[in-house]
Scaffold this active site. Structure first.
Site, PDB file in Angstrom:
ATOM      1  CG  HIS B 130      -1.898   1.000   1.401  1.00  0.00           C
ATOM      2  ND1 HIS B 130      -1.626   2.286   1.805  1.00  0.00           N
ATOM      3  CD2 HIS B 130      -3.239   0.968   1.183  1.00  0.00           C
ATOM      4  CE1 HIS B 130      -2.740   2.987   1.847  1.00  0.00           C
ATOM      5  NE2 HIS B 130      -3.747   2.209   1.470  1.00  0.00           N
ATOM      6  CG  ASP B 207       0.499  -2.246   6.178  1.00  0.00           C
ATOM      7  OD1 ASP B 207      -0.487  -2.323   6.933  1.00  0.00           O
ATOM      8  OD2 ASP B 207       0.487  -1.620   5.110  1.00  0.00           O
ATOM      9  CD  GLN B 210      -6.950  -4.180   4.091  1.00  0.00           C
ATOM     10  OE1 GLN B 210      -7.913  -4.905   4.372  1.00  0.00           O
ATOM     11  NE2 GLN B 210      -7.098  -2.900   3.766  1.00  0.00           N
ATOM     12  CE  LYS B 233      -7.287   0.364   6.051  1.00  0.00           C
ATOM     13  NZ  LYS B 233      -7.655   0.811   4.716  1.00  0.00           N
ATOM     14  CB  CYS B 371      -3.701   3.410  -1.549  1.00  0.00           C
ATOM     15  SG  CYS B 371      -4.749   4.829  -1.293  1.00  0.00           S
TER      16      CYS B 371
END
Ligand SMILES: Cc1ncc(COP(=O)(O)O)c(C=O)c1O
Ligand SMILES: Cc1ncc(COP(=O)(O)O)c(C=O)c1O
Lengths: 161, 413, 413, 161
Positions: B130, B207, B210, B233, B371
């Site tokens: 991302h 990261d 998600q 999220k 993104c």
């Protein structure tokens, strides 16, 4: 999904009219204009639309030729295609007027009847369906903003976000 | 039509009533929300916890002796405890509250990396990141002369591990990689990557934007140095995120931002910084947002992360099968290990047009570059349409998606 | 007992019902909230706007074609327009949404100053700043070798302007100063300061955290380059703030954080940044918080900033008079130009003990260093008690404060 | 303000007992201990309390002397004063036990009866009123945490925030 068809058919059909789909599939004046006197890039970060508009002004400030290249959604490509169709032959002043009229019509922010009357919008009216889709107005006006900055000689890409 | 087993994986029946935003019509159709990878909806418990806090307990935290300030501090710090236990961090001081994944990654780039980078040092990321896990490193490279190295992916959207291994040289100072890709859904082999990096003493940032909403995450088991994620999220509010960092690593870092709360003593002769995690929390924090995140964590735990992962896995399989059944369908992102996301293109319909037509039928998907422009470049596309799932989605949602795509093909037909 | 004129300045009768948190008992006494300088309470319109947004309109902003994303973007950008007009900025692109005053100031330090500072350059602040307007500059000085210069104050807590003038030399790169001091209430002569700095082409940042909630602010009239403030002090949510920056100045600055939304195009060969203000808004913003800030601006405008300033001015005078009437009272911060804040000490009661005793009578004040330790050092005290007013406070609140202090003196007596 | 007096008198009086106020006004063993073998600083950023505790252990691991300096609210100063009074003469083990007992009593997290019985809390019980004021517990335990780290030989200031 009958409900869908009955209810939403019209708005969508209004947006994606045959004329729009036709110009989106087979854009007119597509490609680079080698002897362009003016050019500008338009970027719509929302959908990744990116196009470059080329204009050639002749000695008496008339638009002798126009073209565009780039990629985008059906609305932005059709709008660019219709734009090039329309502006060839106009004077610079007329072209700027039509920028004002078209963007005014589509955003609803400006409906200067006088200007409206003075210029024949012709097929551009096919873009009217976009008014029901506020999130798509920027697609329809992208090429017009590029025209405006090309004529005003701005060199940085303009963005409609 | 293929059906999921109606057994205990029908989480949606249990959870859907909890989410007020799902119960509305869009263009006269019941909303089908498939844009969860961009931002998820919130359960009433989260919305109400935030509103209750505002109506009853609000004051500034940490420095107040009066009752409201005490209550606000308890609520804020209580949420930190919940987060700690949710991702199984060893200590509460390892939970830094930020404004989101993006700030968490920027913090690591600027505070952990910048002071110790020399020109020629390398930062290793992958091609599927991302922008939030690309641009902070590009800025850092500009600032320091370090080099950004990008591990390639294959056509399915999987990391090419042999290539990654070759790029993992001793001049790499940090590996920063998505646990799960937001554009492709790929689950990266992070445990392997961490093991390899650790064997060379290279720091690892994951990261987790998600992953945290969709699967159990245990930062001690993973063994990473940093783990970044966003509340919005995972069914919490916007403007809040987390940076987990190992205590020893955080301890050695200078502060990121200066301000109130991150200091012990300020004088013009010199300032001493506060203990962890406060050293990294300058200024009045997003108190109500953190309270909301605490409620979101409670919600996720009450449902159960393993059940959520199972539910979404089965629904993803169903969705993939249904999408494959559409003529002119091109799936983007077909890794073996995947979670909750499917990108695709249909015929030559521009994703943005597809998005409009679907929206007009009440189906919310995201279209564009998500993104992740380098991913789009890799596949040679300007963008994709992306349907992303959450615990409240169900078979009916997928069926509505499929029908709406059919309608789009009909219009463009 | 002296009474305020009951004319149109009794804002509190009008506004108090709007603030749910004020209508509760603390230790069996109706709450008197005098900790507004730390964080203000929110009107129902703000709380409800946030909850409504969550229940009906939430999605990620800017990149979505579906209805919720469009609504969220409209709400978010609509709030920006409100803020622009509230502080009379020339352009909406000059309104950068941040997580608070602290982040706003750090952004200016890192993006505006850091790239252009050389060792020996100076940054000019004053002795009455909040830590948020000290520590970011100290960090910057460490990073660049620049020097932090501190303009002195006098015993009343006013800037010593002749000394300031002497310190304003041509090697000063930025003047960063509070519009209103949070510890002392002093209103600084910012128009003069800006004029002097401008005549030497020196940039000026105003820390407006304590001014925006209490008086009309017009950034064009002020002529400053930057103006920073926080939503939570102006009856909006935590986790949101504003950095106003003049367009030409912002344009010339590199981005602060990297991530989604702040880019136009990302590739591994090079990335182009987005237009203003997006260049400075990396990652998913605090959408619901910004919506709440928009509602807070609406609220403030509906009441009227001039009326608010008048109301608070009269109430401050009343409070000062009443405090002065207490034996053993020492007022800290007695500038001629003051707003909404009074710090004090009584006998040798430690402020923390005073705070506890007041809280036990339902009166919430802040005690301690108020994130302004250099001010405490200047007065040779470890901390003070501070009562700070907002539009909803009234004479009865002040009377309750005075009675509660009497009780504390009695206990310690 | 009769309502106030009637209702809230007791809790507050319980917190600010005469013994506490007395120790706050006239702290015992106040000042530096020049021949200290152990020392540690305690900081409570909440109220700006800051104190340094000194301890001298003699050959058989008994606390021969103790003192403190610094400034703080009535509760933290009184607590430090009571602490020094109490620990002089204790063994290191007893001192650490009393740390555990006192902090346990005050936070309510730990009420080990066995330990409780073994050590005479004496005047320390005067701190019990703080239990009704959770935001002040850290003031009361500050000196005790400093004692604990002094004995364990930690050198960085400890903070109770
Ligand atoms: C004058 C002043 N500047 C800066 C700040 C910092 O604001 P925030 O904590 O909202 O970032 C405050 C509030 O605490 C303040 O009063
Ligand atoms: C994989 C990944 N990383 C980082 C981010 C950035 O998160 P945020 O925008 O909440 O900072 C996102 C979400 O947009 C994401 O999906």
């Amino acid at each position: 999904m009958n409900a869908v068809d009955i209810h939403s058919g019209d708005d969508l059909r209004d947006l994606y009219r045959e004329l729009i789909l036709d110009h989106a599939r087979s854009p007119r004046h597509f490609g680079k204009l080698d002897d362009a006197t003016h050019t500008a890039e338009g970027i719509n970060p929302l959908c990744g639309d990116k196009l470059r508009l080329f204009v050639r002004l002749d000695a008496d400030e008339k638009i002798a030729a126009a073209s565009f290249e780039g990629s985008g959604c059906a609305i932005s490509v059709a709008s660019a295609s219709l734009l090039t169709d329309m502006i060839i032959g106009l004077t610079v002043t007329q072209a700027l007027d039509s920028f004002a009229i078209v963007t005014g019509r589509l955003t609803g922010s400006d409906t200067d009847r006088e200007l409206d009357a003075a210029i024949d919008l012709g097929k551009i009216k096919a873009l009217d369906g976009v008014r029901e889709f506020p999130s798509r107005v920027k697609c329809a006006t992208l090429a017009w903003h590029a025209l405006n900055s090309a004529i005003h000689g701005q060199s940085t890409p303009i963005s409609t976000e | 039509m293929t059906q999921l087993k109606k057994s205990d994986v029908r989480l949606d029946t249990e959870c859907r009533p909890d989410f007020p935003a799902l119960h509305q019509d869009i263009s006269s159709h019941p909303l089908v929300y498939l844009d969860n990878a961009a931002s998820a909806q919130q359960p009433s418990t989260v919305i109400d916890a935030v509103a209750y806090y505002q109506r009853h307990d609000h004051a500034n935290v940490h420095r107040g002796v009066h009752t409201l300030s005490y209550r606000a501090t308890e609520a804020y710090e209580g949420a930190r405890d919940k987060i700690q236990s949710f991702i199984n961090a060893a200590k509460r001081s390892e939970i830094v509250l930020t404004s989101g994944t993006t700030e968490s990654i920027n913090l690591v780039a600027q505070s952990f990396c910048r002071p110790r980078l020399a020109a020629g040092d390398k930062i290793l990321i992958t091609h599927l990141e991302h922008h939030s896990n690309i641009v902070p490193w590009q800025l850092l490279c500009e600032q320091t002369g370090a080099e950004l190295v990008v591990a390639p992916i294959n056509k399915s959207g999987e990391l090419r591990t042999e290539a990654f291994d070759q790029l993992l040289t001793d001049d790499v100072r940090i590996v920063a990689i998505a646990h799960v890709s937001n554009a492709l859904g790929t689950i990266n082999p992070v445990k392997d990557i961490i093991a390899k990096a650790k064997s060379r003493n290279i720091a690892v940032l994951l990261d987790g934007a998600q992953s945290v909403p969709h699967m159990p995450v245990d930062v001690q088991d993973l063994g990473c140095d940093f783990y970044a994620f966003s509340a919005h999220k995972m069914f919490g509010p916007t403007g809040v995120g987390v940076l987990f960092g190992r205590e020893a690593v955080l301890d050695a870092m200078p502060p990121y931002q200066g301000g109130g709360d991150m200091i012990l003593e300020v004088s013009f002769d010199g300032t001493t910084y506060n203990d962890l995690p406060y050293k990294f929390e300058a200024g009045t924090p997003n108190i109500s947002g953190v309270v909301g995140l605490g409620a979101a964590v409670d919600y996720l735990r009450s449902v159960g992360m393993t059940r959520i992962a199972q539910h979404e896995q089965q629904l993803l399989e169903y969705m993939t099968r249904r999408l494959e059944g559409i003529d002119g369908m091109r799936l983007i992102g077909t890794a073996t290990e995947k979670a909750s996301v499917q990108s695709f293109l249909v015929d030559d319909i521009h994703p943005h047009d597809l998005g409009t037509i679907l929206d007009h039928q009440g189906v919310a998907i995201r279209t564009g570059h998500h993104c992740a422009m380098p991913v789009m470049d890799f596949y040679g596309v300007a963008g994709t349409a992306r349907a992303s799932l959450a615990l409240y989605n169900n078979i009916e949602d997928v069926d509505r998606l499929i029908e709406a795509i059919a309608k789009a093909r009909h219009i463009f037909g």
